[in-house]
Design a protein around this motif. Structure first.
Motif, PDB file in Angstrom:
ATOM      1  N   LEU A   1       4.107  19.145  -8.317  1.00  0.00           N
ATOM      2  CA  LEU A   1       3.696  19.118  -6.342  1.00  0.00           C
ATOM      3  C   LEU A   1       4.172  19.376  -5.651  1.00  0.00           C
ATOM      4  CD1 LEU A   1       2.930  16.365  -4.696  1.00  0.00           C
ATOM      5  CD2 LEU A   1       5.290  15.661  -5.590  1.00  0.00           C
ATOM      6  N   ALA A   2       5.257  20.810  -6.000  1.00  0.00           N
ATOM      7  CA  ALA A   2       6.233  20.855  -4.894  1.00  0.00           C
ATOM      8  C   ALA A   2       5.626  22.291  -3.931  1.00  0.00           C
ATOM      9  CB  ALA A   2       7.565  22.110  -4.943  1.00  0.00           C
ATOM     10  N   PHE A   3       3.939  23.264  -4.775  1.00  0.00           N
ATOM     11  CA  PHE A   3       3.812  23.826  -4.361  1.00  0.00           C
ATOM     12  C   PHE A   3       2.437  23.494  -3.964  1.00  0.00           C
ATOM     13  CE2 PHE A   3      -0.638  25.887  -4.502  1.00  0.00           C
ATOM     14  CZ  PHE A   3       0.296  27.596  -4.183  1.00  0.00           C
ATOM     15  N   LYS A   4       1.885  22.220  -4.323  1.00  0.00           N
ATOM     16  CA  LYS A   4       1.211  22.105  -3.557  1.00  0.00           C
ATOM     17  C   LYS A   4       1.318  21.218  -2.011  1.00  0.00           C
ATOM     18  CE  LYS A   4       0.107  17.447  -1.437  1.00  0.00           C
ATOM     19  NZ  LYS A   4       0.182  15.847  -0.973  1.00  0.00           N
ATOM     20  N   LYS A   5       2.573  20.825  -1.634  1.00  0.00           N
ATOM     21  CA  LYS A   5       2.815  20.335  -0.388  1.00  0.00           C
ATOM     22  C   LYS A   5       3.195  21.513   0.427  1.00  0.00           C
ATOM     23  CE  LYS A   5       6.133  16.658  -2.430  1.00  0.00           C
ATOM     24  NZ  LYS A   5       7.845  16.593  -1.967  1.00  0.00           N
ATOM     25  N   ALA A   6       3.541  22.506  -0.136  1.00  0.00           N
ATOM     26  CA  ALA A   6       3.804  24.172   0.358  1.00  0.00           C
ATOM     27  C   ALA A   6       2.272  24.535   0.866  1.00  0.00           C
ATOM     28  CB  ALA A   6       4.945  24.982  -0.238  1.00  0.00           C
ATOM     29  N   LEU A   7       1.610  24.424   0.073  1.00  0.00           N
ATOM     30  CA  LEU A   7       0.214  25.529   0.644  1.00  0.00           C
ATOM     31  C   LEU A   7      -0.154  24.148   1.744  1.00  0.00           C
ATOM     32  CD1 LEU A   7      -1.734  26.775  -0.293  1.00  0.00           C
ATOM     33  CD2 LEU A   7      -3.020  25.625  -1.562  1.00  0.00           C
ATOM     34  N   PHE A   8      -0.432  23.018   1.202  1.00  0.00           N
ATOM     35  CA  PHE A   8      -1.291  22.023   2.572  1.00  0.00           C
ATOM     36  C   PHE A   8      -0.419  22.194   3.766  1.00  0.00           C
ATOM     37  CE2 PHE A   8      -3.095  20.497  -0.857  1.00  0.00           C
ATOM     38  CZ  PHE A   8      -4.565  20.649  -0.836  1.00  0.00           C
ATOM     39  N   GLY A   9       0.691  22.480   3.018  1.00  0.00           N
ATOM     40  CA  GLY A   9       2.180  22.208   4.791  1.00  0.00           C
ATOM     41  C   GLY A   9       1.622  23.234   5.625  1.00  0.00           C
ATOM     42  N   ILE A  10       0.919  24.547   4.970  1.00  0.00           N
ATOM     43  CA  ILE A  10       0.220  25.792   5.907  1.00  0.00           C
ATOM     44  C   ILE A  10      -0.627  24.999   7.070  1.00  0.00           C
ATOM     45  CG2 ILE A  10      -0.762  27.691   5.856  1.00  0.00           C
ATOM     46  CD1 ILE A  10      -0.445  28.272   3.131  1.00  0.00           C
ATOM     47  N   TRP A  11      -1.394  24.369   6.703  1.00  0.00           N
ATOM     48  CA  TRP A  11      -2.282  23.628   7.823  1.00  0.00           C
ATOM     49  C   TRP A  11      -1.527  22.521   8.251  1.00  0.00           C
ATOM     50  CZ3 TRP A  11      -3.543  26.366   3.350  1.00  0.00           C
ATOM     51  CH2 TRP A  11      -4.894  27.405   3.524  1.00  0.00           C
ATOM     52  N   LEU A  12      -1.051  21.675   7.488  1.00  0.00           N
ATOM     53  CA  LEU A  12      -0.682  20.202   8.193  1.00  0.00           C
ATOM     54  C   LEU A  12       0.474  20.555   8.053  1.00  0.00           C
ATOM     55  CD1 LEU A  12      -3.351  18.921   5.454  1.00  0.00           C
ATOM     56  CD2 LEU A  12      -3.659  18.531   7.963  1.00  0.00           C
ATOM     57  N   GLY A  13       1.862  20.849   7.790  1.00  0.00           N
ATOM     58  CA  GLY A  13       3.225  20.579   8.214  1.00  0.00           C
ATOM     59  C   GLY A  13       4.001  20.849   9.844  1.00  0.00           C
TER      60      GLY A  13
ATOM     61  N   ALA B   1       2.338  12.517  -0.819  1.00  0.00           N
ATOM     62  CA  ALA B   1       1.817  12.169  -1.874  1.00  0.00           C
ATOM     63  C   ALA B   1       1.218  12.779  -3.308  1.00  0.00           C
ATOM     64  CB  ALA B   1       0.045  11.202  -0.922  1.00  0.00           C
ATOM     65  N   ASP B   2       1.039  12.660  -3.891  1.00  0.00           N
ATOM     66  CA  ASP B   2       0.780  12.936  -5.139  1.00  0.00           C
ATOM     67  C   ASP B   2      -0.544  12.511  -6.192  1.00  0.00           C
ATOM     68  OD1 ASP B   2       1.101  15.017  -8.072  1.00  0.00           O
ATOM     69  OD2 ASP B   2       2.527  13.095  -8.855  1.00  0.00           O
ATOM     70  N   GLU B   3      -1.529  12.583  -5.231  1.00  0.00           N
ATOM     71  CA  GLU B   3      -3.023  12.636  -4.978  1.00  0.00           C
ATOM     72  C   GLU B   3      -3.900  13.327  -5.250  1.00  0.00           C
ATOM     73  OE1 GLU B   3      -4.602   9.803  -1.816  1.00  0.00           O
ATOM     74  OE2 GLU B   3      -2.434   8.646  -2.795  1.00  0.00           O
ATOM     75  N   PRO B   4      -5.023  13.151  -5.546  1.00  0.00           N
ATOM     76  CA  PRO B   4      -5.917  14.409  -4.840  1.00  0.00           C
ATOM     77  C   PRO B   4      -6.457  14.306  -3.763  1.00  0.00           C
ATOM     78  CG  PRO B   4      -6.453  12.985  -6.799  1.00  0.00           C
ATOM     79  CD  PRO B   4      -5.334  12.028  -6.129  1.00  0.00           C
ATOM     80  N   MET B   5      -6.058  16.029  -2.896  1.00  0.00           N
ATOM     81  CA  MET B   5      -7.255  15.805  -1.725  1.00  0.00           C
ATOM     82  C   MET B   5      -7.301  17.350  -1.984  1.00  0.00           C
ATOM     83  SD  MET B   5      -3.258  16.171  -0.068  1.00  0.00           S
ATOM     84  CE  MET B   5      -2.301  14.805  -0.986  1.00  0.00           C
ATOM     85  N   ALA B   6      -8.050  17.567  -0.972  1.00  0.00           N
ATOM     86  CA  ALA B   6      -8.586  19.392  -1.005  1.00  0.00           C
ATOM     87  C   ALA B   6      -8.685  20.144   0.481  1.00  0.00           C
ATOM     88  CB  ALA B   6     -10.203  19.182  -1.601  1.00  0.00           C
ATOM     89  N   LEU B   7      -8.168  21.598   0.499  1.00  0.00           N
ATOM     90  CA  LEU B   7      -8.982  21.941   1.488  1.00  0.00           C
ATOM     91  C   LEU B   7      -9.782  22.891   0.708  1.00  0.00           C
ATOM     92  CD1 LEU B   7      -7.208  21.843   4.594  1.00  0.00           C
ATOM     93  CD2 LEU B   7      -6.088  23.841   3.651  1.00  0.00           C
ATOM     94  N   SER B   8     -10.736  22.967   2.675  1.00  0.00           N
ATOM     95  CA  SER B   8     -11.825  24.093   1.853  1.00  0.00           C
ATOM     96  C   SER B   8     -11.573  25.340   2.737  1.00  0.00           C
ATOM     97  CB  SER B   8     -12.879  23.929   1.907  1.00  0.00           C
ATOM     98  OG  SER B   8     -13.324  22.843   0.837  1.00  0.00           O
ATOM     99  N   LEU B   9     -11.758  26.668   2.877  1.00  0.00           N
ATOM    100  CA  LEU B   9     -11.776  27.302   4.510  1.00  0.00           C
ATOM    101  C   LEU B   9     -13.045  27.750   3.598  1.00  0.00           C
ATOM    102  CD1 LEU B   9      -8.303  29.294   3.414  1.00  0.00           C
ATOM    103  CD2 LEU B   9      -9.234  27.298   5.140  1.00  0.00           C
TER     104      LEU B   9
ATOM    105  N   SER C   1      -3.434  15.833 -12.918  1.00  0.00           N
ATOM    106  CA  SER C   1      -2.926  16.147 -13.757  1.00  0.00           C
ATOM    107  C   SER C   1      -2.969  17.560 -14.144  1.00  0.00           C
ATOM    108  CB  SER C   1      -3.410  14.969 -14.507  1.00  0.00           C
ATOM    109  OG  SER C   1      -4.297  15.740 -14.033  1.00  0.00           O
ATOM    110  N   LYS C   2      -3.535  18.037 -12.785  1.00  0.00           N
ATOM    111  CA  LYS C   2      -3.727  19.787 -12.972  1.00  0.00           C
ATOM    112  C   LYS C   2      -3.022  20.875 -12.605  1.00  0.00           C
ATOM    113  CE  LYS C   2      -8.598  18.815 -15.538  1.00  0.00           C
ATOM    114  NZ  LYS C   2      -9.107  18.805 -15.673  1.00  0.00           N
TER     115      LYS C   2
END
Length: 185
Positions: free
Chosen positions: A158-170, A73-81, A140-141
């Protein structure tokens, strides 16, 4: 008896995932940046060897159950630690993050190596108990990375976002139970 225990476990997990507080830490129901407001989809505790390491909270525009759709998804989302253990060091966080990127990309990190190094650089400064890291993706950012409310870096793509969020959700998440909690299951 086994069915009763299984049902009891699922009820506890469901309650924990939807709680506004975990391990004595209050969770925000929403994550707001500028005009974007995201809703808490789920949260959970990353633990290892019976030690609580951090609380992860996941925020989206709409609930997701399909992780492939979520990661694409190319839409806003956030992960907090939210760091719960003083045993988490910069070195341990770097090591775990590198392993996470390898797992999230199926070992194909070469195309994102520059972005991964930029991301890992945020863990170079000391990590303390109750530090909070926020990773906010805005199409956009890119991924805005902050520590304790201070913007540290922005990494585009977007590719970086996929990899980053994939750490927890992949497919090979940091912890399967945590992934389920983040998805609100």
């Amino acid at each position: 008896m086994k069915t009763t225990l299984t049902l009891f476990f699922f009820l506890i997990v469901s309650f924990t995932c939807n709680a506004k507080e975990l391990s004595g830490i209050s969770l925000k129901e929403t994550f707001t940046y500028d005009t974007t407001t995201l809703q808490l989809q789920g949260a959970g505790i990353r633990d290892k060897f019976f030690m609580d390491l951090y609380i992860a909270s996941f925020y989206t525009l709409k609930p997701y159950q399909d992780t492939t759709a979520l990661l694409n998804a190319d839409e806003p989302m956030a992960l907090s630690l939210h760091i719960l253990s003083s045993l988490i060091t910069s070195e341990k966080m770097e090591e775990a993050t590198r392993e996470g990127f390898i797992n999230a990309t199926g070992g194909n990190t070469a195309a994102l190596q520059k972005e991964i190094e930029m991301f890992i650089a945020i863990f170079k400064e000391p990590i303390s108990l109750n530090d909070r890291y926020d990773f906010l993706y805005l199409p956009s950012k890119g991924v805005l990375i902050s520590k304790n409310g201070l913007l540290k870096s922005t990494i585009e793509g977007l590719a970086f976002k996929k990899a980053l969020f994939g750490i927890w959700l992949g497919d090979k998440p940091a912890q399967e139970r945590l992934k389920k909690n983040l998805l609100g299951k």
